[in-house]
Design an enzyme around this catalytic site. Sequence first.
Site, PDB file in Angstrom:
ATOM      1  N   PRO A 296     -24.936 -22.038   7.360  1.00  0.00           N
ATOM      2  CA  PRO A 296     -25.038 -23.461   7.771  1.00  0.00           C
ATOM      3  C   PRO A 296     -26.435 -23.828   7.601  1.00  0.00           C
ATOM      4  O   PRO A 296     -27.554 -22.995   7.623  1.00  0.00           O
ATOM      5  CB  PRO A 296     -24.541 -22.993   9.371  1.00  0.00           C
ATOM      6  N   ASN A 297     -26.522 -24.924   7.305  1.00  0.00           N
ATOM      7  CA  ASN A 297     -27.677 -25.814   6.868  1.00  0.00           C
ATOM      8  C   ASN A 297     -28.164 -25.393   5.829  1.00  0.00           C
ATOM      9  O   ASN A 297     -29.488 -26.193   5.414  1.00  0.00           O
ATOM     10  CB  ASN A 297     -28.530 -25.763   8.180  1.00  0.00           C
TER      11      ASN A 297
ATOM     12  N   ARG B  44     -34.898 -30.140   4.413  1.00  0.00           N
ATOM     13  CA  ARG B  44     -34.830 -29.472   5.556  1.00  0.00           C
ATOM     14  C   ARG B  44     -36.219 -28.815   5.982  1.00  0.00           C
ATOM     15  O   ARG B  44     -36.478 -27.962   5.106  1.00  0.00           O
ATOM     16  CB  ARG B  44     -33.643 -28.447   5.723  1.00  0.00           C
TER      17      ARG B  44
ATOM     18  N   TYR C 210     -38.777 -24.061   4.456  1.00  0.00           N
ATOM     19  CA  TYR C 210     -37.674 -23.738   3.410  1.00  0.00           C
ATOM     20  C   TYR C 210     -38.058 -24.037   2.098  1.00  0.00           C
ATOM     21  O   TYR C 210     -37.207 -23.731   1.315  1.00  0.00           O
ATOM     22  CB  TYR C 210     -36.353 -24.208   4.150  1.00  0.00           C
TER      23      TYR C 210
ATOM     24  N   ASN D  88     -27.030 -15.160   2.516  1.00  0.00           N
ATOM     25  CA  ASN D  88     -28.143 -15.881   3.741  1.00  0.00           C
ATOM     26  C   ASN D  88     -27.246 -16.530   4.614  1.00  0.00           C
ATOM     27  O   ASN D  88     -26.937 -17.623   4.480  1.00  0.00           O
ATOM     28  CB  ASN D  88     -28.980 -16.901   2.962  1.00  0.00           C
TER      29      ASN D  88
ATOM     30  N   ALA E 223     -28.046 -19.436  10.565  1.00  0.00           N
ATOM     31  CA  ALA E 223     -28.125 -18.907  12.081  1.00  0.00           C
ATOM     32  C   ALA E 223     -27.227 -17.941  12.226  1.00  0.00           C
ATOM     33  O   ALA E 223     -27.293 -17.399  13.572  1.00  0.00           O
ATOM     34  CB  ALA E 223     -28.007 -20.365  12.702  1.00  0.00           C
TER      35      ALA E 223
ATOM     36  N   HIS F 125     -27.783 -14.447  13.247  1.00  0.00           N
ATOM     37  CA  HIS F 125     -28.350 -14.214  14.515  1.00  0.00           C
ATOM     38  C   HIS F 125     -27.138 -14.122  15.708  1.00  0.00           C
ATOM     39  O   HIS F 125     -27.655 -13.710  16.900  1.00  0.00           O
ATOM     40  CB  HIS F 125     -29.464 -15.087  14.962  1.00  0.00           C
TER      41      HIS F 125
ATOM     42  N   ASP G 254     -18.336  -7.765  11.298  1.00  0.00           N
ATOM     43  CA  ASP G 254     -17.079  -7.041  11.159  1.00  0.00           C
ATOM     44  C   ASP G 254     -16.458  -7.063   9.777  1.00  0.00           C
ATOM     45  O   ASP G 254     -15.784  -6.233   9.315  1.00  0.00           O
ATOM     46  CB  ASP G 254     -16.061  -7.433  12.416  1.00  0.00           C
TER      47      ASP G 254
ATOM     48  N   GLU H 172     -28.982  -8.546   2.736  1.00  0.00           N
ATOM     49  CA  GLU H 172     -29.147  -9.718   3.562  1.00  0.00           C
ATOM     50  C   GLU H 172     -30.354 -10.740   3.143  1.00  0.00           C
ATOM     51  O   GLU H 172     -31.587  -9.754   2.751  1.00  0.00           O
ATOM     52  CB  GLU H 172     -29.206  -9.373   4.820  1.00  0.00           C
TER      53      GLU H 172
ATOM     54  N   HIS I 202     -33.298 -13.837   3.284  1.00  0.00           N
ATOM     55  CA  HIS I 202     -33.729 -15.223   4.111  1.00  0.00           C
ATOM     56  C   HIS I 202     -34.814 -15.815   3.425  1.00  0.00           C
ATOM     57  O   HIS I 202     -35.694 -15.101   2.910  1.00  0.00           O
ATOM     58  CB  HIS I 202     -34.211 -14.775   5.499  1.00  0.00           C
ATOM     59  N   LEU I 203     -34.916 -16.973   3.404  1.00  0.00           N
ATOM     60  CA  LEU I 203     -36.321 -17.869   2.663  1.00  0.00           C
ATOM     61  C   LEU I 203     -37.336 -17.253   3.495  1.00  0.00           C
ATOM     62  O   LEU I 203     -38.358 -17.013   3.049  1.00  0.00           O
ATOM     63  CB  LEU I 203     -35.906 -19.063   2.516  1.00  0.00           C
ATOM     64  N   SER I 204     -37.408 -17.501   4.740  1.00  0.00           N
ATOM     65  CA  SER I 204     -38.537 -17.386   5.726  1.00  0.00           C
ATOM     66  C   SER I 204     -38.664 -16.180   6.228  1.00  0.00           C
ATOM     67  O   SER I 204     -37.750 -15.367   6.140  1.00  0.00           O
ATOM     68  CB  SER I 204     -38.516 -18.582   7.008  1.00  0.00           C
TER      69      SER I 204
ATOM     70  N   ARG J 194     -41.256 -15.921  13.269  1.00  0.00           N
ATOM     71  CA  ARG J 194     -40.630 -17.035  13.761  1.00  0.00           C
ATOM     72  C   ARG J 194     -40.206 -16.467  15.254  1.00  0.00           C
ATOM     73  O   ARG J 194     -40.662 -15.679  15.841  1.00  0.00           O
ATOM     74  CB  ARG J 194     -39.594 -17.620  12.916  1.00  0.00           C
TER      75      ARG J 194
HETATM   76  C1  DHK Z   1     -32.164 -19.790   7.416  1.00  0.00           C
HETATM   77  C2  DHK Z   1     -31.679 -20.184   8.559  1.00  0.00           C
HETATM   78  O1  DHK Z   1     -31.005 -21.132   8.353  1.00  0.00           O
HETATM   79  C3  DHK Z   1     -32.085 -19.881   9.825  1.00  0.00           C
HETATM   80  O2  DHK Z   1     -31.028 -20.052  10.584  1.00  0.00           O
HETATM   81  C4  DHK Z   1     -32.397 -18.268   9.963  1.00  0.00           C
HETATM   82  C5  DHK Z   1     -33.077 -18.576   7.493  1.00  0.00           C
HETATM   83  C6  DHK Z   1     -33.460 -18.102   8.745  1.00  0.00           C
HETATM   84  C7  DHK Z   1     -33.920 -18.363   6.209  1.00  0.00           C
HETATM   85  O3  DHK Z   1     -34.969 -18.303   6.284  1.00  0.00           O
HETATM   86  O4  DHK Z   1     -33.323 -18.445   5.027  1.00  0.00           O
HETATM   87  O5  DHK Z   1     -33.097 -18.056  11.155  1.00  0.00           O
END
Ligand code: DHK
Length: 152
Positions: free
Chosen positions: A15-16, A23, A28, A79, A82, A85, A92, A103, A105-107, A112
Amino acid sequence: MSSAATSTILVLNGPNLNMLGTREPEIYGTQTLDEVGILVAGHAKSLGLTSDFRQSNHEGELVTWIQQALGTASGIIINAGAYTHTSIALHDAFKSVNLPMIEVHLSNVYQREDFRHKSYLSLVASGVICGFGINSYLLAVDAMAKLLNPET
Ligand code: DHK
């Protein structure tokens, strides 16, 4: 196992991540998800792999794609945004298919908020790459190539 199953990496975005580019660019970056997908495809190709790059805002759709990877992909890079978490369902699903999974993540989630320090996916991941912006994806492709073909 078919030849497709030996060379395709499924790259999932949660998502997102469709909002990349606009964003929170200070966190990001400014590149869009389409641009990331193109870079991933090129890098995978240079390593003799194919990438199948997708995004969904829906947890169940991600679960379905993970299940469908069985027999169609050799490994999964994700990735999960959210859902990383929160999602026992994604955890599963990975346990069900038992494919190599990385796994990303960009950040750097560990710099954080505390709620980003917990991952339900790390427990079932071959490894975790975070904090390198879009290079996190390219490093994950490198790592997956090594996992799939240790000799190269
Ligand atoms: C991207 C998200 O949308 C967040 O919910 C994660 C992750 C971090 C990223 O850093 O790519 O917490």
